[in-house]
Write a protein that holds these residues in place. Sequence first.
Motif, PDB file in Angstrom:
ATOM      1  N   MET A 166       0.837  -1.188   0.000  1.00 55.15           N
ATOM      2  CA  MET A 166       0.000   0.000   0.000  1.00 55.15           C
ATOM      3  C   MET A 166       0.877   1.245   0.000  1.00 55.15           C
ATOM      4  O   MET A 166       0.834   2.066   0.885  1.00 55.15           O
ATOM      5  CB  MET A 166      -0.888  -0.026   1.233  1.00 55.15           C
ATOM      6  N   LEU A 170      -6.755   3.874  11.022  1.00 52.87           N
ATOM      7  CA  LEU A 170      -6.217   2.517  11.146  1.00 52.87           C
ATOM      8  C   LEU A 170      -7.019   1.773  12.206  1.00 52.87           C
ATOM      9  O   LEU A 170      -7.026   2.166  13.374  1.00 52.87           O
ATOM     10  CB  LEU A 170      -4.749   2.556  11.552  1.00 52.87           C
ATOM     11  N   GLU A 172      -9.711   7.512   3.993  1.00 52.90           N
ATOM     12  CA  GLU A 172      -9.758   6.053   3.959  1.00 52.90           C
ATOM     13  C   GLU A 172      -9.679   5.509   5.375  1.00 52.90           C
ATOM     14  O   GLU A 172      -9.225   6.204   6.303  1.00 52.90           O
ATOM     15  CB  GLU A 172      -8.577   5.471   3.162  1.00 52.90           C
ATOM     16  N   TRP A 188      -7.996   1.881   6.875  1.00 51.63           N
ATOM     17  CA  TRP A 188      -7.330   0.603   6.620  1.00 51.63           C
ATOM     18  C   TRP A 188      -7.624  -0.342   7.779  1.00 51.63           C
ATOM     19  O   TRP A 188      -7.466   0.036   8.956  1.00 51.63           O
ATOM     20  CB  TRP A 188      -5.819   0.790   6.522  1.00 51.63           C
ATOM     21  N   LYS A 192     -10.230  -0.431   3.380  1.00 54.53           N
ATOM     22  CA  LYS A 192      -9.246  -1.295   2.731  1.00 54.53           C
ATOM     23  C   LYS A 192      -8.639  -2.306   3.717  1.00 54.53           C
ATOM     24  O   LYS A 192      -7.788  -1.940   4.521  1.00 54.53           O
ATOM     25  CB  LYS A 192      -8.132  -0.440   2.116  1.00 54.53           C
ATOM     26  N   THR A 201      -6.126  -5.046   4.946  1.00 52.47           N
ATOM     27  CA  THR A 201      -4.730  -5.263   4.581  1.00 52.47           C
ATOM     28  C   THR A 201      -4.042  -6.176   5.588  1.00 52.47           C
ATOM     29  O   THR A 201      -4.355  -6.160   6.781  1.00 52.47           O
ATOM     30  CB  THR A 201      -3.975  -3.915   4.497  1.00 52.47           C
TER      31      THR A 201
END
Length: 202
Positions: A1, A18, A45, A47, A83, A85
């Motif tokens: 990423m 996060l 975003e 993650w 997203k 990950t």
Amino acid sequence: MKTQTRPGRKQRRRYVGLLGGSFNPAHDGHLHISKEALKRLHLNEVWWLVSPQNPLKDRAGMAPLEDRMASAKAVSAGDRRIKPTDIELRLGTTFTAETLRKLVRRHPNLRFVWLMGSDNLIQIPRWRDWNKIFMLVPIAVFTRPTYDSKALSGKAAQRYRRYRLPLSAVGRLARSRPPVWTFVNFRRHPASATAIRDGETG
């Protein structure tokens, strides 16, 4: 990423939440808190850091990482801003402070915010180098009603009480310099990974 910068063009700063955890499995509660964070903290975003193995959790009953990643991708599929990950596996990190240190260094054009429930605010003093987490990134603590009172009177909240932003200023959190944190009270989602593993519906 990794972030890409076009030659001769300054990259615009982006704000990324996060959300760490086992995601064993991922569920709509994770989705709910992520959408609240995107909206309230004005993030670009979120993650999901699907942990290879939480040091504070037993390996027994922990699904393989690839299964947990698959469940995270399935649950988040409707929102491209979220997203999943396995970046901790790729970074070779186990502890949150170490993960954050590497992410901050690797992505200078991103500004990260650590997202967690009030249950984790209670236990964060058990995490390795937990004070460094407060010094590395802003922190948003989300309500979990049976834990809130104990969390806000606990060691971490008391040590950093003068760095707490009021809820009215939550939109400034991601753009504030650490140490800084806030407590976000919102309508919580009833989903729980434990209930899902146990075959419950509530």
